[in-house]
Scaffold this active site. Structure first.
Site, PDB file in Angstrom:
ATOM      1  N   LYS A  54       3.101   6.988   8.708  1.00 49.46           N
ATOM      2  CA  LYS A  54       2.993   8.234   9.473  1.00 49.46           C
ATOM      3  C   LYS A  54       3.129   7.928  10.950  1.00 49.46           C
ATOM      4  O   LYS A  54       2.425   7.069  11.483  1.00 49.46           O
ATOM      5  CB  LYS A  54       1.645   8.887   9.210  1.00 49.46           C
ATOM      6  N   TYR A 111       1.113  12.526  -3.634  1.00 49.19           N
ATOM      7  CA  TYR A 111       1.653  11.513  -4.532  1.00 49.19           C
ATOM      8  C   TYR A 111       1.517  11.980  -5.976  1.00 49.19           C
ATOM      9  O   TYR A 111       0.544  12.658  -6.319  1.00 49.19           O
ATOM     10  CB  TYR A 111       0.934  10.181  -4.317  1.00 49.19           C
ATOM     11  N   TRP A 165       0.646  10.511  -8.651  1.00 47.43           N
ATOM     12  CA  TRP A 165      -0.519  10.058  -9.423  1.00 47.43           C
ATOM     13  C   TRP A 165      -1.755  10.897  -9.146  1.00 47.43           C
ATOM     14  O   TRP A 165      -2.741  10.804  -9.869  1.00 47.43           O
ATOM     15  CB  TRP A 165      -0.804   8.576  -9.183  1.00 47.43           C
ATOM     16  N   ASP A 216       0.625   4.081   5.365  1.00 51.43           N
ATOM     17  CA  ASP A 216       0.064   3.579   6.614  1.00 51.43           C
ATOM     18  C   ASP A 216      -0.264   4.814   7.443  1.00 51.43           C
ATOM     19  O   ASP A 216       0.620   5.434   8.028  1.00 51.43           O
ATOM     20  CB  ASP A 216       1.112   2.689   7.304  1.00 51.43           C
ATOM     21  N   ASP A 217      -1.535   5.165   7.422  1.00 49.04           N
ATOM     22  CA  ASP A 217      -1.974   6.395   8.093  1.00 49.04           C
ATOM     23  C   ASP A 217      -2.649   6.028   9.419  1.00 49.04           C
ATOM     24  O   ASP A 217      -1.971   5.856  10.427  1.00 49.04           O
ATOM     25  CB  ASP A 217      -2.899   7.155   7.138  1.00 49.04           C
ATOM     26  N   TRP A 250       0.054  15.650   5.211  1.00 53.41           N
ATOM     27  CA  TRP A 250      -0.501  15.088   3.985  1.00 53.41           C
ATOM     28  C   TRP A 250       0.609  14.894   2.946  1.00 53.41           C
ATOM     29  O   TRP A 250       1.381  15.818   2.674  1.00 53.41           O
ATOM     30  CB  TRP A 250      -1.591  16.004   3.421  1.00 53.41           C
ATOM     31  N   ILE A 251       0.701  13.711   2.411  1.00 51.09           N
ATOM     32  CA  ILE A 251       1.721  13.414   1.403  1.00 51.09           C
ATOM     33  C   ILE A 251       1.078  13.554   0.024  1.00 51.09           C
ATOM     34  O   ILE A 251       0.007  12.997  -0.221  1.00 51.09           O
ATOM     35  CB  ILE A 251       2.245  11.975   1.585  1.00 51.09           C
ATOM     36  N   ASP A 290       0.859  -1.184   0.000  1.00 53.87           N
ATOM     37  CA  ASP A 290       0.000   0.000   0.000  1.00 53.87           C
ATOM     38  C   ASP A 290       0.893   1.231   0.000  1.00 53.87           C
ATOM     39  O   ASP A 290       2.095   1.136   0.242  1.00 53.87           O
ATOM     40  CB  ASP A 290      -0.942  -0.004   1.216  1.00 53.87           C
ATOM     41  N   GLU A 291       0.299   2.388  -0.291  1.00 52.76           N
ATOM     42  CA  GLU A 291       1.160   3.565  -0.369  1.00 52.76           C
ATOM     43  C   GLU A 291       1.427   4.169   1.001  1.00 52.76           C
ATOM     44  O   GLU A 291       2.532   4.556   1.295  1.00 52.76           O
ATOM     45  CB  GLU A 291       0.598   4.591  -1.379  1.00 52.76           C
TER      46      GLU A 291
HETATM   47  P1  G4P Z   1      -4.291   2.963   6.421  1.00 53.32           P
HETATM   48  O1  G4P Z   1      -5.141   1.888   7.022  1.00 53.32           O
HETATM   49  O2  G4P Z   1      -3.445   2.453   5.278  1.00 53.32           O
HETATM   50  O3  G4P Z   1      -3.535   3.751   7.416  1.00 53.32           O
HETATM   51  O4  G4P Z   1      -5.200   3.984   5.669  1.00 53.32           O
HETATM   52  P2  G4P Z   1      -6.348   4.927   6.168  1.00 53.32           P
HETATM   53  O5  G4P Z   1      -7.593   4.135   6.218  1.00 53.32           O
HETATM   54  O6  G4P Z   1      -5.962   5.651   7.392  1.00 53.32           O
HETATM   55  O7  G4P Z   1      -6.339   5.914   4.954  1.00 53.32           O
HETATM   56  C1  G4P Z   1      -7.456   6.496   4.457  1.00 53.32           C
HETATM   57  C2  G4P Z   1      -7.244   6.951   3.032  1.00 53.32           C
HETATM   58  O8  G4P Z   1      -6.478   8.152   3.057  1.00 53.32           O
HETATM   59  C3  G4P Z   1      -6.493   5.998   2.157  1.00 53.32           C
HETATM   60  O9  G4P Z   1      -7.012   6.104   0.859  1.00 53.32           O
HETATM   61  C4  G4P Z   1      -5.086   6.557   2.133  1.00 53.32           C
HETATM   62  O10 G4P Z   1      -4.455   6.196   0.934  1.00 53.32           O
HETATM   63  C5  G4P Z   1      -5.367   8.036   2.196  1.00 53.32           C
HETATM   64  N1  G4P Z   1      -4.281   8.817   2.779  1.00 53.32           N
HETATM   65  C6  G4P Z   1      -3.933   8.870   4.073  1.00 53.32           C
HETATM   66  N2  G4P Z   1      -2.921   9.721   4.264  1.00 53.32           N
HETATM   67  C7  G4P Z   1      -2.605  10.215   3.047  1.00 53.32           C
HETATM   68  C8  G4P Z   1      -1.630  11.173   2.581  1.00 53.32           C
HETATM   69  O11 G4P Z   1      -0.844  11.725   3.338  1.00 53.32           O
HETATM   70  N3  G4P Z   1      -1.625  11.445   1.259  1.00 53.32           N
HETATM   71  C9  G4P Z   1      -2.493  10.851   0.387  1.00 53.32           C
HETATM   72  N4  G4P Z   1      -2.395  11.192  -0.890  1.00 53.32           N
HETATM   73  N5  G4P Z   1      -3.429   9.933   0.785  1.00 53.32           N
HETATM   74  C10 G4P Z   1      -3.482   9.643   2.099  1.00 53.32           C
HETATM   75  P3  G4P Z   1      -8.082   5.098   0.377  1.00 53.32           P
HETATM   76  O12 G4P Z   1      -9.390   5.483   0.954  1.00 53.32           O
HETATM   77  O13 G4P Z   1      -7.599   3.725   0.652  1.00 53.32           O
HETATM   78  O14 G4P Z   1      -8.148   5.360  -1.141  1.00 53.32           O
HETATM   79  P4  G4P Z   1      -7.030   5.364  -2.279  1.00 53.32           P
HETATM   80  O15 G4P Z   1      -6.609   6.776  -2.392  1.00 53.32           O
HETATM   81  O16 G4P Z   1      -5.902   4.451  -1.883  1.00 53.32           O
HETATM   82  O17 G4P Z   1      -7.800   4.871  -3.427  1.00 53.32           O
HETATM   83 MG    MG Z   2      -4.731   3.633  -0.044  1.00 47.99          MG
END
Ligand code: G4P
Ligand code: MG
Length: 167
Positions: A121, A149, A151, A92-93, A146-147, A89-90
């Site tokens: 994070k 990316y 894409w 870990d928030d 906030w990172i 995954d990209e």
């Molecule tokens: P985690 O379990 O991996 O920690 O993820 P979490 O549910 O906390 O993250 C919620 C969504 O927020 C995820 O997207 C994650 O990719 C995105 N996210 C969290 N922090 C950042 C950040 O700093 N930058 C960006 N660009 N995205 C962040 P998602 O709902 O899974 O959707 P998707 O974007 O992967 O499709």
């Molecule tokens: Mg994600």
């Protein structure tokens, strides 16, 4: 992060996974953020990639109470049993999506699951890694910011300039 920085980070992650002695049979990308990192990873660890789609944000872009399964391929389930799985995954928030996904994958009795993320994070996590997960690799440890990316960039030239200027 520029595409170049991400490529380097993934290469380094692949090296650490290999050095840890983890030799996966398959890669599972958590979409959508994990898709591009997973494809780059395949350049260094050439295994089939399965994609699962889990999102913590709905189509309205608002966080949901629980992660939502966007797609979960039946084949993924059948093909994981007895396999060593490398989950990508990209970021870990909150760790909520990651925990949800890992628990789902563990139900299908893989031999072992290792996790790689580009960024972890450093913050209080609401989700937890299941105790079966013995290998976890983060490309970079970051603050709770906030990172951006590449894409997600609408102007990639500007994004890449800014990425070069910040790191
Ligand atoms: P985690 O379990 O991996 O920690 O993820 P979490 O549910 O906390 O993250 C919620 C969504 O927020 C995820 O997207 C994650 O990719 C995105 N996210 C969290 N922090 C950042 C950040 O700093 N930058 C960006 N660009 N995205 C962040 P998602 O709902 O899974 O959707 P998707 O974007 O992967 O499709
Ligand atoms: Mg994600």
């Amino acid at each position: 992060m520029s595409y170049g920085q991400i490529h380097e980070t993934v290469k380094e992650l692949a090296r650490r996974v290999t050095e840890a002695g983890f030799d996966p049979d398959v890669i599972v990308a958590i979409g959508t953020g994990g898709f591009i990192p997973a494809r780059i990873l395949k350049t260094f660890i050439n295994r089939p990639i399965y994609a699962v789609g889990i999102s913590y944000y709905g189509l309205d872009n608002l966080p949901k109470a629980t992660p939502q399964t966007i797609q979960w391929i039946d084949e993924v389930e059948r093909k994981l049993s007895g396999k060593r799985v490398l989950v990508v995954d990209e970021v870990d928030d909150s760790r909520v999506t990651l925990e949800y996904c890992l628990k789902e994958l563990l139900r299908h009795r893989p031999t072992e699951i290792a996790v790689v993320v580009l960024h972890n994070k450093n913050k209080e996590k609401r989700g937890h890694l299941p105790e079966e997960i013995r290998h976890y690799f983060a490309g970079r440890e970051t603050e709770d910011l906030w990172i951006c990316y590449p894409w997600d960039a609408e102007d990639i030239a500007l994004h890449e300039d800014q990425a070069r200027a910040t790191v």
